[in-house]
Design an enzyme around this catalytic site. Structure first.
Site, short mmCIF file in Angstrom:
data_model
loop_
_atom_site.label_atom_id
_atom_site.label_comp_id
_atom_site.label_asym_id
_atom_site.label_seq_id
_atom_site.Cartn_x
_atom_site.Cartn_y
_atom_site.Cartn_z
CG LEU B 226 20.18 60.64 29.24
CD1 LEU B 226 21.68 60.68 29.09
CD2 LEU B 226 19.62 62.02 29.50
CG ASP B 227 20.37 58.44 32.33
OD1 ASP B 227 21.58 58.27 32.12
OD2 ASP B 227 19.91 59.48 32.82
#
Lengths: 284, 284, 284, 284
Positions: B226-227
């Site tokens: 994530l990210d």
């Protein structure tokens, strides 16, 4: 690790990059960094190649000799030099020393790689600052009456010092047109405005009066037209209604420092190519 | 004027640029634009060449066929395509439509060149905005219970639509890891913080609490982490003590719009090359 | 023209600005500059008033005495001082001197108004740079074994020097938590990343590995939590794929210089108010 | 939560802020936000106070009536209005719709608070874009022969529409001097250069020819002097040698969008005060 720098510009034609990269490959050269730009509208080609020196199977003079006929055929402006040869840069300053002090720090710390044969000023203000760095400081006053003579002597000193470049680090005298013409693309000036806004004197005062919301500085080559030479680098910063003219001067100093240091850096590393009044800057 | 785009990355070796530019020259190709970068620490070479199509003496399929053995020898990741072939981009959005509206404008005005097979949302909010552009709008709700199924269907739609790229234009569902893995470097996300600051949820709230003086947005490829995918573009803007969290959301929207539009632009024109978790971006 | 500075923060209430401006007006004070901010979510009021000293009909001690009961009633944190009293600032540095050199120039040229009782370093590197400015230089080595003692002595010297502020100008030792607690909002640090990105060691290396497109620097008060104190100022600059880790260090130096110089400037002029982990900065 | 906005400028005098804040406090007004600026060199005072409406013990008309004699005594330019009353803004556009589309989105999403009585254009290009938003679109061609008449009718429509403000959102006709004079500080223009650089036509072309390294846009009030009215906001972006004139147009569009949207925002919220050719902008 030593580096050999090849810089050239010439009319564009098919197969140009192939020929140049073949030339380097034919001498065993390993490319560290390549920049290339074709100005489609002008039909002009610009390149800078950084070659790992130790991979070359000939020395600097030999590679220059070998490149000469190719360059002639391509009608190229070009140079080949060792990146380790430090350019000799004469610094000029008047009464505002922030750019001078900034460059001296970058020079002494090794961030910028150049030699300083001397610093010249039309005032005594920064003699100590310069001499404590072990550098020669020349005081050369300029008055309206003596200006022509003073700049003739300046020219002589620059040549005597074998200067590759002259930096006007907030030098507040206008360099005569003919002297600029004798040192084409070899005099760098920092102008304290975001050109072409506020050409000429007192740009911060005029910026304040105009009520602009951003001010800036411009690093450019000095040419025969005041503040109109090829721009190398610019920097801006926001200002607001509560900033007085004195605040603009203060805030602008940081723009000046940064624009000049970056512009000089690019020039020193052969990253700036000039065509007409525009620059190609292969930044690092 | 039609353009053929060659993009490649491969292990670095002496003479690489010469071989590639020879290849283009051998087919009569006139180079409009060349970008090249060698990552010295990794020993990896990246290039993008834009060739004037009409100067090539063979067609697209033929040049691909001819390049294949060279690419194999160089162990290169590569592509050759016509710049006029518009990538097909599926847009995903939730309840915040500023990035969607911005991309729709840039698409319709021709600033960005791509086709939009459909827009997908987990809400009905922007059905009108999308349909009045004559584009299909699919409402695909996602709940914790239905998430796995929903994303399986999403994947199916993306494939059915022959999507070259998926853009998460403030799509507020986390795309499952395995789906990201199936679409490597083909899902672009806009994250509403200056990564790696404020990974995860509510970045503006956390930025406000932390009292930062600059906020930003990050355009990156979605990966299994994530990210943490490769960053394509970032944008920041200054904030001050008087900016509330709501102000940060407002100011951040412009960062998001700009970072996403630029990142998408670079991707669409084959200007982004990925190696590990880093991107090489040959900007225009 | 002399200036008296009144700085205060207190719980918000109706009529607060009226009471404070009445107080100044009642003593004949002409306001040169007023800043006021109400944090609506916290119900807290912050103000800074610059009063033309010569218009006041009482002296500094008298006005402080008169203000004391009002401040008590308002439950205010406050100070009244003459802007002409220069704060005493101890500078701390390790082996990277760019921030030190920058501050010394701004100090010597009068751009920043403060006194330097001494410069302290855990290395001898910058003795000459400091001593040639006529300033005392103290070499205080810090090793893991001697660290506790060294910082006890540091504290003693700071007090002996009657330091108002300590600036960690790329001082590469972590100041112990208890010492930070003893000097609340009186130790300013420059961290070489855009916080909260890359808290801790080697931020440029990690920024390079993460492939960010902007790097930065953060000027903040040192607190008991490493790199988590109230942020005063931040600065960023763009980086690209061709910038090596060494390039990031170089480009970051200019961010560090600027963020520290500005943060320090605001602090010196009583323009920074702290509440929790956030700063109110009334910039000039 | 409703807000009452008091904006004023007047000659500076001792005790001014006290008198105004006393006035608000006397009516029970709780201050949400206060901005104040004294131009020391001009001896002029500027203020904007946002008061929580529900705390006022009188209504809007009453507070205006009460303030009138004080304002007269202070020789103030002033206004008091409800922040909830939306200004009526006529949008003008020619063939480049990026600013129009941007403003329409910000209007429809509620980011900017104003009403749009109509959009006027000298071309039909954006009729659909406007009408699908449910807004009246007036096509008013302008030719050299009809120009005087056309602008007389424009003036009539503006008045008929009870416009508080006219926004020239890339409207490519020069508004006649006398019309500007009739709508002082009520016509906002976006100029596609960083003024005062490139006043007049074709600024991007001239920027490209000059070889500047930054381009920009300027949001300003239209006055009788072309491109010389008070500047509200400016935005810039970096350009490089590889950016063609077409690239400058593209990159400039984002500057124009941002500068116009921000300038308009400040104006709509009574955050802009004008004195001579300078603006005081109390940003949010």
């Amino acid at each position: 690790m030593a580096t050999t720098l090849l810089k050239l510009s010439c009319p564009d034609r098919v197969g140009l990059l192939a020929r140049i990269s073949n030339f380097v490959a034919a001498h065993g050269g390993n490319l560290e960094e390549v920049h290339q730009f074709t100005d489609q509208s002008e039909g002009w080609f610009f390149a800078r190649l950084a070659v790992e020196t130790q991979t070359l199977n000939v020395d600097l003079e030999a590679i220059k000799a070998t490149f000469r006929p190719l360059a002639a055929e391509l009608e190229a402006d070009w140079s080949i030099r060792s990146a380790e040869t430090k350019p000799r840069v004469v610094l000029m300053v008047s009464k505002l020393g922030h750019c001078l002090a900034d460059l001296l720090w970058r020079w002494r710390s090794g961030e910028l790689s150049f030699d300083i044969p001397c610093v010249i000023s039309n005032h005594e203000t920064y003699r100590d600052l310069v001499e404590r760095e072990g550098l020669p400081f020349f005081h050369m006053p300029v008055t309206p009456e003596t200006k022509a003579d003073a700049f003739d002597r300046m020219d002589a000193i620059w040549r005597e010092m074998r200067a590759d470049l002259v930096v006007l680090a907030r030098y507040m005298q206008v360099v005569p047109m003919d002297l600029c013409a004798k040192w084409p693309n070899r005099i760098i000036n920092i102008h304290h405005s975001f050109l072409p806004s506020f050409v000429g004197a007192n740009p911060y005062q005029r910026a304040h009066q105009r009520g602009v919301k951003l001010i800036g500085a411009t690093c450019h080559y000095a040419t025969e037209s005041l503040d109109e030479g090829p721009i190398i680098e610019q920097e801006v910063t926001r200002v607001e209604h509560f900033h007085s003219e004195a605040d603009l001067l203060r805030l602008g100093r940081d723009c000046e420092r940064l624009a000049l240091a970056r512009g000089l850096r690019y020039h020193l590393a052969d990253r700036v190519l000039v065509r007409g009044n525009r620059t190609i800057v292969f930044r690092d």
